[in-house]
Design an enzyme around this catalytic site. Sequence first.
Site, PDB file in Angstrom:
ATOM      1  N   GLU A   1      17.970 -28.483  24.903  1.00  0.00           N
ATOM      2  CA  GLU A   1      19.178 -27.673  24.710  1.00  0.00           C
ATOM      3  C   GLU A   1      20.372 -28.541  24.316  1.00  0.00           C
ATOM      4  O   GLU A   1      21.387 -28.591  25.021  1.00  0.00           O
ATOM      5  CB  GLU A   1      19.477 -26.890  25.985  1.00  0.00           C
ATOM      6  CG  GLU A   1      18.357 -25.947  26.416  1.00  0.00           C
ATOM      7  CD  GLU A   1      18.506 -25.456  27.839  1.00  0.00           C
ATOM      8  OE1 GLU A   1      19.515 -25.829  28.494  1.00  0.00           O
ATOM      9  OE2 GLU A   1      17.628 -24.720  28.321  1.00  0.00           O
TER      10      GLU A   1
ATOM     11  N   LYS B   1      27.357 -22.429  24.241  1.00  0.00           N
ATOM     12  CA  LYS B   1      28.622 -22.564  24.961  1.00  0.00           C
ATOM     13  C   LYS B   1      29.457 -23.735  24.455  1.00  0.00           C
ATOM     14  O   LYS B   1      30.680 -23.746  24.599  1.00  0.00           O
ATOM     15  CB  LYS B   1      28.367 -22.746  26.457  1.00  0.00           C
ATOM     16  CG  LYS B   1      27.636 -24.023  26.845  1.00  0.00           C
ATOM     17  CD  LYS B   1      27.428 -24.109  28.345  1.00  0.00           C
ATOM     18  CE  LYS B   1      26.681 -25.370  28.749  1.00  0.00           C
ATOM     19  NZ  LYS B   1      25.275 -25.364  28.289  1.00  0.00           N
TER      20      LYS B   1
ATOM     21  N   HIS C   1      18.252 -30.318  33.515  1.00  0.00           N
ATOM     22  CA  HIS C   1      19.411 -30.775  32.738  1.00  0.00           C
ATOM     23  C   HIS C   1      19.987 -31.976  33.473  1.00  0.00           C
ATOM     24  O   HIS C   1      20.468 -31.842  34.593  1.00  0.00           O
ATOM     25  CB  HIS C   1      20.461 -29.671  32.608  1.00  0.00           C
ATOM     26  CG  HIS C   1      21.469 -29.900  31.526  1.00  0.00           C
ATOM     27  ND1 HIS C   1      22.181 -31.082  31.386  1.00  0.00           N
ATOM     28  CD2 HIS C   1      21.886 -29.101  30.501  1.00  0.00           C
ATOM     29  CE1 HIS C   1      22.985 -30.991  30.344  1.00  0.00           C
ATOM     30  NE2 HIS C   1      22.820 -29.803  29.789  1.00  0.00           N
TER      31      HIS C   1
END
Length: 423
Positions: A276, A71, A200
Amino acid sequence: MISQFELIGDNKVGVLPKQVDQLAMCREIALQKDTIENDSSFMLVDLDKIIQRYNLWKRELPMIEPFYAVKCNTDLVLIRILASLGCGFDCASREEIDIVMETGVAADRIIYANPCKTRSFIAHAMECDVRKMTFDNAEELIKIAKLHPNAEMILRIAVSDSTATCPLNLKFGADPVLHAPHLLKIAYEEGVKVVGISFHVGSGCNDASAYRTALQHAKNLCEIGEGLGFNMDIIDMGGGFPGADHHNNPFEKIAETIRDALDEFFPETEKRLIAEPGRFFAAGPFSLVANIIHATEVPASKITKNPNDSADHGYMYYINDGVYGSFNCILFDHAHPVGSPLFDVDRNEKFISTIWGPTCDSLDLVEDKKLMVKMNVGEWLYYPDMGAYTLAAATTFNGFSKPVPMYVMSEEMWESIKDSCHI
Protein backbone atom coordinates in the site's frame (compact mmCIF):
# COMPACT_ATOMS: atom_id res chain seq x y z
CA MET A 1 7.74 25.34 -23.57
CA ILE A 2 4.38 23.57 -23.67
CA SER A 3 3.71 22.22 -27.16
CA GLN A 4 0.10 21.09 -26.66
CA PHE A 5 -2.64 20.64 -24.09
CA GLU A 6 -4.54 17.42 -23.43
CA LEU A 7 -7.23 16.33 -20.98
CA ILE A 8 -7.03 13.68 -18.28
CA GLY A 9 -10.56 13.50 -16.94
CA ASP A 10 -11.61 17.14 -16.66
CA ASN A 11 -8.07 18.38 -16.00
CA LYS A 12 -5.92 20.16 -18.56
CA VAL A 13 -2.38 18.83 -18.93
CA GLY A 14 0.45 20.71 -20.61
CA VAL A 15 2.53 18.42 -22.82
CA LEU A 16 6.19 19.25 -23.37
CA PRO A 17 8.44 18.03 -26.20
CA LYS A 18 11.04 16.78 -23.72
CA GLN A 19 11.31 15.48 -20.16
CA VAL A 20 9.93 17.80 -17.48
CA ASP A 21 12.40 19.91 -15.48
CA GLN A 22 10.31 20.83 -12.43
CA LEU A 23 12.44 23.77 -11.28
CA ALA A 24 12.70 25.28 -14.77
CA MET A 25 8.97 24.84 -15.35
CA CYS A 26 8.14 26.49 -12.03
CA ARG A 27 10.33 29.43 -12.97
CA GLU A 28 8.58 29.79 -16.30
CA ILE A 29 5.14 29.76 -14.68
CA ALA A 30 6.22 32.29 -12.03
CA LEU A 31 7.56 34.66 -14.68
CA GLN A 32 4.26 34.48 -16.55
CA LYS A 33 2.37 35.19 -13.33
CA ASP A 34 4.66 38.15 -12.61
CA THR A 35 3.77 39.76 -15.96
CA ILE A 36 0.11 39.94 -14.93
CA GLU A 37 0.84 40.68 -11.26
CA ASN A 38 -0.64 37.36 -10.14
CA ASP A 39 1.06 36.34 -6.90
CA SER A 40 -1.07 33.30 -5.99
CA SER A 41 0.77 30.13 -4.96
CA PHE A 42 0.69 27.11 -7.25
CA MET A 43 1.57 23.42 -7.26
CA LEU A 44 3.36 22.04 -10.31
CA VAL A 45 2.57 18.35 -10.87
CA ASP A 46 5.14 16.47 -12.94
CA LEU A 47 3.15 13.50 -14.27
CA ASP A 48 6.30 11.95 -15.76
CA LYS A 49 7.55 11.33 -12.24
CA ILE A 50 4.47 9.26 -11.35
CA ILE A 51 5.23 6.91 -14.23
CA GLN A 52 8.93 6.85 -13.36
CA ARG A 53 8.10 5.89 -9.77
CA TYR A 54 5.82 3.12 -10.99
CA ASN A 55 8.59 1.80 -13.25
CA LEU A 56 11.00 1.89 -10.29
CA TRP A 57 8.54 -0.15 -8.22
CA LYS A 58 8.14 -2.75 -10.97
CA ARG A 59 11.93 -2.96 -11.35
CA GLU A 60 12.66 -3.46 -7.65
CA LEU A 61 9.53 -5.34 -6.49
CA PRO A 62 7.99 -6.92 -9.61
CA MET A 63 6.34 -9.67 -7.55
CA ILE A 64 4.32 -7.19 -5.42
CA GLU A 65 1.20 -5.40 -6.70
CA PRO A 66 1.03 -1.76 -5.55
CA PHE A 67 -2.31 -0.62 -4.11
CA TYR A 68 -1.96 3.17 -3.85
CA ALA A 69 -2.96 4.61 -0.43
CA VAL A 70 -5.58 7.16 -1.46
CA LYS A 71 -5.45 9.07 1.84
CA CYS A 72 -1.96 10.32 0.95
CA ASN A 73 -3.20 12.48 -1.94
CA THR A 74 -6.63 12.33 -3.57
CA ASP A 75 -5.62 14.23 -6.71
CA LEU A 76 -7.76 12.76 -9.51
CA VAL A 77 -5.07 13.02 -12.18
CA LEU A 78 -2.63 11.12 -9.97
CA ILE A 79 -5.30 8.45 -9.36
CA ARG A 80 -6.20 8.16 -13.05
CA ILE A 81 -2.59 7.72 -14.11
CA LEU A 82 -1.92 5.09 -11.45
CA ALA A 83 -5.11 3.30 -12.50
CA SER A 84 -4.01 3.35 -16.14
CA LEU A 85 -0.70 1.77 -15.12
CA GLY A 86 -2.49 -1.09 -13.38
CA CYS A 87 -2.31 -0.04 -9.73
CA GLY A 88 -4.84 -1.16 -7.17
CA PHE A 89 -6.06 1.21 -4.45
CA ASP A 90 -6.06 1.20 -0.66
CA CYS A 91 -9.18 3.01 0.53
CA ALA A 92 -10.10 3.79 4.13
CA SER A 93 -13.63 5.21 3.81
CA ARG A 94 -16.78 5.32 1.72
CA GLU A 95 -15.67 8.58 0.11
CA GLU A 96 -12.30 7.16 -0.94
CA ILE A 97 -13.97 4.10 -2.44
CA ASP A 98 -16.29 6.37 -4.44
CA ILE A 99 -13.42 8.60 -5.62
CA VAL A 100 -11.56 5.60 -7.01
CA MET A 101 -14.54 3.79 -8.53
CA GLU A 102 -15.77 6.97 -10.25
CA THR A 103 -12.56 6.92 -12.31
CA GLY A 104 -13.52 3.49 -13.64
CA VAL A 105 -11.53 1.26 -11.26
CA ALA A 106 -13.17 -2.12 -10.64
CA ALA A 107 -14.04 -3.30 -7.12
CA ASP A 108 -11.52 -6.15 -7.21
CA ARG A 109 -8.72 -3.57 -7.47
CA ILE A 110 -9.65 -2.02 -4.11
CA ILE A 111 -8.77 -3.05 -0.56
CA TYR A 112 -10.79 -1.42 2.23
CA ALA A 113 -7.77 -1.16 4.52
CA ASN A 114 -9.29 0.31 7.67
CA PRO A 115 -9.48 -2.15 10.58
CA CYS A 116 -12.28 -0.17 12.32
CA LYS A 117 -15.00 0.59 9.80
CA THR A 118 -18.25 2.52 10.07
CA ARG A 119 -21.27 0.18 9.74
CA SER A 120 -22.84 2.18 6.92
CA PHE A 121 -19.49 2.19 5.11
CA ILE A 122 -19.35 -1.61 5.34
CA ALA A 123 -22.84 -1.80 3.83
CA HIS A 124 -21.71 0.57 1.07
CA ALA A 125 -18.69 -1.62 0.37
CA MET A 126 -21.00 -4.61 -0.02
CA GLU A 127 -23.19 -2.66 -2.44
CA CYS A 128 -20.08 -1.82 -4.47
CA ASP A 129 -18.83 -5.44 -4.23
CA VAL A 130 -15.61 -4.33 -2.53
CA ARG A 131 -14.66 -7.51 -0.71
CA LYS A 132 -11.05 -7.27 0.48
CA MET A 133 -10.97 -5.68 3.96
CA THR A 134 -8.66 -5.59 6.96
CA PHE A 135 -9.45 -6.27 10.63
CA ASP A 136 -7.50 -6.44 13.88
CA ASN A 137 -10.18 -7.09 16.51
CA ALA A 138 -13.06 -9.43 17.34
CA GLU A 139 -15.68 -6.68 17.34
CA GLU A 140 -14.96 -5.94 13.68
CA LEU A 141 -15.54 -9.59 12.80
CA ILE A 142 -18.99 -9.43 14.42
CA LYS A 143 -19.89 -6.36 12.31
CA ILE A 144 -18.63 -8.00 9.13
CA ALA A 145 -20.51 -11.25 9.78
CA LYS A 146 -23.78 -9.29 9.97
CA LEU A 147 -23.21 -6.65 7.29
CA HIS A 148 -20.97 -8.12 4.59
CA PRO A 149 -21.13 -11.93 4.30
CA ASN A 150 -19.10 -11.82 1.05
CA ALA A 151 -16.15 -10.06 2.66
CA GLU A 152 -12.66 -11.46 2.29
CA MET A 153 -10.89 -10.43 5.46
CA ILE A 154 -7.18 -9.80 5.94
CA LEU A 155 -5.83 -9.86 9.49
CA ARG A 156 -3.68 -6.85 10.29
CA ILE A 157 -0.86 -7.46 12.75
CA ALA A 158 1.16 -4.92 14.76
CA VAL A 159 4.75 -4.93 13.57
CA SER A 160 6.29 -1.50 13.49
CA ASP A 161 9.51 0.37 12.90
CA SER A 162 9.75 2.41 16.10
CA THR A 163 11.94 4.95 14.28
CA ALA A 164 9.44 5.53 11.45
CA THR A 165 8.23 9.07 10.81
CA CYS A 166 4.70 8.01 11.81
CA PRO A 167 4.59 4.72 13.78
CA LEU A 168 1.16 3.10 13.47
CA ASN A 169 1.15 0.07 15.77
CA LEU A 170 -0.28 2.02 18.74
CA LYS A 171 -3.62 2.48 16.96
CA PHE A 172 -3.89 -0.53 14.63
CA GLY A 173 -2.76 -4.14 14.49
CA ALA A 174 -3.17 -7.25 16.60
CA ASP A 175 -0.21 -8.63 18.50
CA PRO A 176 1.08 -11.34 16.12
CA VAL A 177 1.80 -13.80 18.94
CA LEU A 178 -0.65 -13.02 21.76
CA HIS A 179 -3.82 -12.02 19.91
CA ALA A 180 -3.70 -12.76 16.17
CA PRO A 181 -4.05 -16.58 16.43
CA HIS A 182 -7.10 -16.14 18.68
CA LEU A 183 -8.69 -13.76 16.14
CA LEU A 184 -8.29 -16.36 13.42
CA LYS A 185 -10.20 -18.85 15.62
CA ILE A 186 -12.97 -16.31 16.24
CA ALA A 187 -13.26 -15.68 12.50
CA TYR A 188 -13.62 -19.41 11.94
CA GLU A 189 -16.32 -19.68 14.63
CA GLU A 190 -18.23 -16.69 13.20
CA GLY A 191 -18.05 -18.00 9.66
CA VAL A 192 -16.05 -15.01 8.42
CA LYS A 193 -13.71 -15.73 5.52
CA VAL A 194 -10.06 -14.83 6.16
CA VAL A 195 -7.77 -14.74 3.13
CA GLY A 196 -4.49 -13.31 4.34
CA ILE A 197 -2.28 -11.24 6.64
CA SER A 198 -1.41 -7.54 6.47
CA PHE A 199 0.91 -5.21 8.33
CA HIS A 200 2.17 -1.64 8.17
CA VAL A 201 5.63 -0.92 9.58
CA GLY A 202 4.92 2.83 9.82
CA SER A 203 4.77 5.72 7.41
CA GLY A 204 8.27 6.85 6.44
CA CYS A 205 10.11 3.66 7.40
CA ASN A 206 13.71 4.08 8.60
CA ASP A 207 14.50 0.47 9.58
CA ALA A 208 14.04 -1.97 6.69
CA SER A 209 14.46 -4.97 9.01
CA ALA A 210 10.90 -4.36 10.26
CA TYR A 211 9.63 -5.84 6.98
CA ARG A 212 11.55 -9.06 7.58
CA THR A 213 10.15 -9.40 11.09
CA ALA A 214 6.63 -8.79 9.79
CA LEU A 215 6.95 -11.36 7.02
CA GLN A 216 8.18 -13.97 9.49
CA HIS A 217 5.05 -13.40 11.62
CA ALA A 218 2.91 -13.49 8.46
CA LYS A 219 4.28 -16.93 7.56
CA ASN A 220 3.50 -18.33 11.01
CA LEU A 221 -0.03 -16.92 10.97
CA CYS A 222 -0.71 -18.20 7.47
CA GLU A 223 0.11 -21.69 8.70
CA ILE A 224 -2.29 -21.27 11.64
CA GLY A 225 -5.04 -19.95 9.35
CA GLU A 226 -4.55 -22.75 6.86
CA GLY A 227 -4.80 -25.22 9.75
CA LEU A 228 -8.28 -23.81 10.41
CA GLY A 229 -9.26 -24.31 6.78
CA PHE A 230 -8.74 -20.77 5.48
CA ASN A 231 -7.12 -20.16 2.09
CA MET A 232 -4.46 -17.68 3.20
CA ASP A 233 -3.72 -16.35 -0.27
CA ILE A 234 -2.78 -12.69 0.35
CA ILE A 235 0.17 -11.04 2.05
CA ASP A 236 -0.31 -7.26 2.30
CA MET A 237 2.92 -5.42 3.17
CA GLY A 238 1.29 -2.06 3.81
CA GLY A 239 3.20 1.18 3.28
CA GLY A 240 6.24 2.95 4.66
CA PHE A 241 8.05 3.27 1.35
CA PRO A 242 9.92 6.59 0.97
CA GLY A 243 8.73 9.14 -1.55
CA ALA A 244 11.89 11.22 -2.00
CA ASP A 245 15.21 10.19 -3.53
CA HIS A 246 17.15 11.81 -0.66
CA HIS A 247 15.48 9.75 2.09
CA ASN A 248 17.97 8.28 4.57
CA ASN A 249 16.64 4.76 3.94
CA PRO A 250 16.47 4.41 0.13
CA PHE A 251 13.65 2.47 -1.48
CA GLU A 252 16.17 0.17 -3.15
CA LYS A 253 17.49 -0.90 0.27
CA ILE A 254 13.97 -1.61 1.56
CA ALA A 255 13.16 -3.54 -1.61
CA GLU A 256 16.30 -5.67 -1.21
CA THR A 257 15.34 -6.53 2.37
CA ILE A 258 11.82 -7.49 1.29
CA ARG A 259 13.08 -9.65 -1.58
CA ASP A 260 15.46 -11.49 0.75
CA ALA A 261 12.71 -12.02 3.35
CA LEU A 262 10.29 -13.32 0.73
CA ASP A 263 12.94 -15.79 -0.46
CA GLU A 264 13.38 -16.93 3.14
CA PHE A 265 9.77 -17.19 4.30
CA PHE A 266 7.74 -17.55 1.09
CA PRO A 267 10.00 -19.25 -1.45
CA GLU A 268 8.32 -20.08 -4.76
CA THR A 269 5.04 -18.92 -3.23
CA GLU A 270 1.78 -18.78 -5.14
CA LYS A 271 0.39 -16.24 -2.71
CA ARG A 272 -0.75 -12.86 -3.97
CA LEU A 273 1.68 -10.24 -2.71
CA ILE A 274 0.43 -6.66 -2.42
CA ALA A 275 1.50 -3.43 -0.71
CA GLU A 276 0.00 0.00 0.00
CA PRO A 277 2.52 2.68 -1.06
CA GLY A 278 1.30 6.26 -0.69
CA ARG A 279 4.07 8.83 -0.43
CA PHE A 280 6.22 6.62 -2.70
CA PHE A 281 4.07 7.75 -5.63
CA ALA A 282 2.68 11.06 -4.40
CA ALA A 283 5.54 13.04 -2.83
CA GLY A 284 8.00 13.71 -5.66
CA PRO A 285 5.71 14.76 -8.54
CA PHE A 286 4.36 17.81 -6.63
CA SER A 287 6.39 21.02 -6.25
CA LEU A 288 4.97 24.01 -4.38
CA VAL A 289 5.80 27.60 -5.29
CA ALA A 290 4.71 30.26 -2.81
CA ASN A 291 4.98 34.02 -3.01
CA ILE A 292 6.49 36.27 -0.32
CA ILE A 293 3.63 38.57 0.57
CA HIS A 294 5.45 40.44 3.34
CA ALA A 295 9.01 40.79 4.66
CA THR A 296 10.20 42.59 7.73
CA GLU A 297 13.59 43.11 9.36
CA VAL A 298 13.89 42.17 13.05
CA PRO A 299 16.73 41.76 15.55
CA ALA A 300 18.15 38.27 15.10
CA SER A 301 17.50 37.64 18.79
CA LYS A 302 13.74 37.69 18.11
CA ILE A 303 14.24 34.56 16.00
CA THR A 304 17.05 32.81 17.88
CA LYS A 305 15.71 33.74 21.35
CA ASN A 306 19.31 34.50 22.28
CA PRO A 307 19.84 38.05 23.67
CA ASN A 308 23.44 37.96 22.47
CA ASP A 309 22.16 38.12 18.87
CA SER A 310 20.30 41.42 19.34
CA ALA A 311 22.84 43.39 17.30
CA ASP A 312 22.51 41.12 14.28
CA HIS A 313 19.89 41.39 11.56
CA GLY A 314 17.17 38.79 11.04
CA TYR A 315 14.16 38.64 8.75
CA MET A 316 10.63 37.34 9.00
CA TYR A 317 8.86 36.42 5.78
CA TYR A 318 5.19 35.72 5.24
CA ILE A 319 4.15 33.52 2.30
CA ASN A 320 0.73 32.74 0.85
CA ASP A 321 0.58 29.10 1.96
CA GLY A 322 1.03 27.65 5.41
CA VAL A 323 0.22 24.91 7.91
CA TYR A 324 -3.52 25.30 7.35
CA GLY A 325 -2.87 24.73 3.64
CA SER A 326 -0.22 22.61 1.93
CA PHE A 327 2.13 22.72 4.91
CA ASN A 328 -0.30 20.85 7.16
CA CYS A 329 2.24 18.04 6.64
CA ILE A 330 4.33 19.78 9.32
CA LEU A 331 1.63 19.10 11.91
CA PHE A 332 0.11 15.86 10.64
CA ASP A 333 3.03 14.10 8.96
CA HIS A 334 6.02 15.32 11.04
CA ALA A 335 7.49 16.74 7.83
CA HIS A 336 10.22 19.38 7.65
CA PRO A 337 9.86 21.10 4.25
CA VAL A 338 12.88 23.07 3.13
CA GLY A 339 12.37 25.90 0.66
CA SER A 340 14.79 27.96 -1.39
CA PRO A 341 14.57 31.01 -3.63
CA LEU A 342 12.92 30.00 -6.91
CA PHE A 343 15.30 32.20 -8.92
CA ASP A 344 19.03 32.67 -8.50
CA VAL A 345 19.75 35.95 -6.73
CA ASP A 346 22.89 38.09 -6.72
CA ARG A 347 22.80 38.40 -2.94
CA ASN A 348 25.27 36.19 -1.08
CA GLU A 349 25.02 37.15 2.58
CA LYS A 350 22.66 34.94 4.58
CA PHE A 351 20.58 35.96 7.58
CA ILE A 352 18.71 34.05 10.22
CA SER A 353 15.11 33.94 9.01
CA THR A 354 11.64 32.68 9.81
CA ILE A 355 9.02 31.70 7.20
CA TRP A 356 5.42 32.22 8.31
CA GLY A 357 2.19 31.20 6.66
CA PRO A 358 -0.44 33.82 5.77
CA THR A 359 -3.04 33.30 8.52
CA CYS A 360 -3.45 35.27 11.72
CA ASP A 361 -2.54 32.25 13.83
CA SER A 362 0.97 32.16 15.34
CA LEU A 363 0.90 28.37 14.96
CA ASP A 364 1.23 28.98 11.22
CA LEU A 365 5.01 28.54 11.15
CA VAL A 366 6.59 26.95 8.06
CA GLU A 367 10.36 27.23 8.73
CA ASP A 368 12.17 28.58 11.77
CA LYS A 369 15.77 29.73 12.34
CA LYS A 370 16.59 29.29 8.68
CA LEU A 371 19.71 30.78 7.09
CA MET A 372 18.72 32.43 3.84
CA VAL A 373 19.65 35.35 1.63
CA LYS A 374 17.56 38.49 2.03
CA MET A 375 14.34 38.21 0.03
CA ASN A 376 11.90 40.83 -1.16
CA VAL A 377 8.13 41.07 -1.32
CA GLY A 378 6.87 39.50 -4.55
CA GLU A 379 9.72 36.99 -4.87
CA TRP A 380 9.03 33.26 -4.88
CA LEU A 381 10.09 30.29 -2.73
CA TYR A 382 10.31 26.76 -4.12
CA TYR A 383 9.43 23.64 -2.11
CA PRO A 384 9.99 20.25 -3.83
CA ASP A 385 8.48 16.88 -2.84
CA MET A 386 5.23 18.38 -1.57
CA GLY A 387 2.68 15.78 -2.71
CA ALA A 388 2.35 13.51 0.34
CA TYR A 389 -0.16 14.45 3.04
CA THR A 390 -0.31 18.07 1.88
CA LEU A 391 -3.19 18.94 -0.45
CA ALA A 392 -5.25 16.04 0.90
CA ALA A 393 -5.70 17.78 4.27
CA ALA A 394 -5.37 21.41 3.16
CA THR A 395 -8.06 23.89 4.25
CA THR A 396 -9.09 27.42 3.35
CA PHE A 397 -8.89 28.59 6.97
CA ASN A 398 -8.89 32.37 7.39
CA GLY A 399 -10.00 32.73 3.76
CA PHE A 400 -6.72 31.70 2.12
CA SER A 401 -7.05 29.55 -0.98
CA LYS A 402 -5.32 26.26 -1.65
CA PRO A 403 -2.63 26.37 -4.36
CA VAL A 404 -3.86 25.57 -7.85
CA PRO A 405 -2.32 22.38 -9.33
CA MET A 406 -0.81 22.71 -12.81
CA TYR A 407 -0.15 19.45 -14.65
CA VAL A 408 2.67 18.82 -17.11
CA MET A 409 4.23 15.80 -18.78
CA SER A 410 6.45 14.93 -21.73
CA GLU A 411 5.19 13.86 -25.14
CA GLU A 412 6.87 10.48 -24.68
CA MET A 413 5.03 9.73 -21.43
CA TRP A 414 1.76 11.06 -22.82
CA GLU A 415 1.93 8.68 -25.75
CA SER A 416 2.53 5.77 -23.35
CA ILE A 417 -0.65 6.34 -21.29
CA LYS A 418 -3.13 8.28 -23.42
CA ASP A 419 -5.09 5.23 -24.60
CA SER A 420 -5.58 3.81 -21.11
CA CYS A 421 -6.16 6.92 -19.00
CA HIS A 422 -9.97 7.10 -19.13
CA ILE A 423 -9.84 10.34 -21.13
